[in-house]
Design a protein around this motif. Structure first.
Motif, PDB file in Angstrom:
ATOM      1  N   ARG A  41     -24.800 -21.150  -0.575  1.00  0.00           N
ATOM      2  CA  ARG A  41     -24.674 -19.709  -0.305  1.00  0.00           C
ATOM      3  C   ARG A  41     -23.677 -19.069  -1.271  1.00  0.00           C
ATOM      4  NH1 ARG A  41     -23.222 -16.721   5.396  1.00  0.00           N
ATOM      5  NH2 ARG A  41     -23.573 -14.600   4.647  1.00  0.00           N
ATOM      6  N   TRP A  42     -22.555 -19.744  -1.533  1.00  0.00           N
ATOM      7  CA  TRP A  42     -21.553 -19.194  -2.446  1.00  0.00           C
ATOM      8  C   TRP A  42     -22.101 -19.105  -3.864  1.00  0.00           C
ATOM      9  CZ3 TRP A  42     -18.147 -15.846  -2.092  1.00  0.00           C
ATOM     10  CH2 TRP A  42     -17.111 -15.707  -2.997  1.00  0.00           C
ATOM     11  N   ARG A  43     -22.856 -20.108  -4.300  1.00  0.00           N
ATOM     12  CA  ARG A  43     -23.472 -20.054  -5.635  1.00  0.00           C
ATOM     13  C   ARG A  43     -24.431 -18.878  -5.740  1.00  0.00           C
ATOM     14  NH1 ARG A  43     -22.900 -25.836  -5.789  1.00  0.00           N
ATOM     15  NH2 ARG A  43     -24.792 -26.133  -4.578  1.00  0.00           N
ATOM     16  N   GLU A  44     -25.157 -18.581  -4.680  1.00  0.00           N
ATOM     17  CA  GLU A  44     -26.065 -17.430  -4.684  1.00  0.00           C
ATOM     18  C   GLU A  44     -25.293 -16.125  -4.866  1.00  0.00           C
ATOM     19  OE1 GLU A  44     -28.360 -17.504  -1.097  1.00  0.00           O
ATOM     20  OE2 GLU A  44     -29.317 -19.422  -1.604  1.00  0.00           O
ATOM     21  N   VAL A  45     -24.198 -15.990  -4.138  1.00  0.00           N
ATOM     22  CA  VAL A  45     -23.370 -14.784  -4.271  1.00  0.00           C
ATOM     23  C   VAL A  45     -22.840 -14.659  -5.706  1.00  0.00           C
ATOM     24  CG1 VAL A  45     -21.200 -13.673  -3.550  1.00  0.00           C
ATOM     25  CG2 VAL A  45     -22.717 -14.686  -1.833  1.00  0.00           C
ATOM     26  N   LEU A  46     -22.331 -15.756  -6.250  1.00  0.00           N
ATOM     27  CA  LEU A  46     -21.764 -15.710  -7.599  1.00  0.00           C
ATOM     28  C   LEU A  46     -22.827 -15.444  -8.661  1.00  0.00           C
ATOM     29  CD1 LEU A  46     -19.107 -18.565  -7.429  1.00  0.00           C
ATOM     30  CD2 LEU A  46     -18.790 -16.092  -7.130  1.00  0.00           C
ATOM     31  N   ALA A  47     -24.031 -15.969  -8.479  1.00  0.00           N
ATOM     32  CA  ALA A  47     -25.113 -15.694  -9.430  1.00  0.00           C
ATOM     33  C   ALA A  47     -25.508 -14.218  -9.390  1.00  0.00           C
ATOM     34  CB  ALA A  47     -26.318 -16.586  -9.132  1.00  0.00           C
TER      35      ALA A  47
END
Length: 96
Positions: A20-26
């Motif tokens: 989920r955090w990688r999605e936000v950062l992308a």
């Protein structure tokens, strides 16, 4: 166009898993890249050893800057500090 010094520190919510955090950062990278290409972010630096950055942003006024900042996908997880910048006489035609 007015310039603003913007300091941003991002904190990952404890409830977010890695995916989920990688999605936000992308998503954040996509929006921020667009801002950079559009000239809204004129300079940006990472603060070593932190998840923070400092940048110079351009906007018509503080309200427009807030609108751009609040559209960042990671905005809910950011501590943002903004300072308006005034032209220094060394950057203009002379003292005064």
């Amino acid at each position: 166009m007015p310039e603003f010094l913007v300091r941003i520190a991002v904190t990952r919510p404890a409830s977010f898993d890695d995916d989920r955090w990688r999605e936000v950062l992308a998503a954040e990278a996509d929006v921020a890249t667009g801002y950079r290409e559009a000239g809204l972010i004129t300079r940006i630096w990472r603060l070593p050893g932190t998840t923070a950055n400092v940048g110079v942003w351009q906007a018509a006024d503080a309200t427009e800057l807030h609108e751009h900042l609040s559209r960042l996908p990671a905005f809910p997880y950011m501590d943002v500090q903004v300072e308006a910048l005034a032209l220094h006489y060394l950057e203009s035609s002379g003292p005064g």
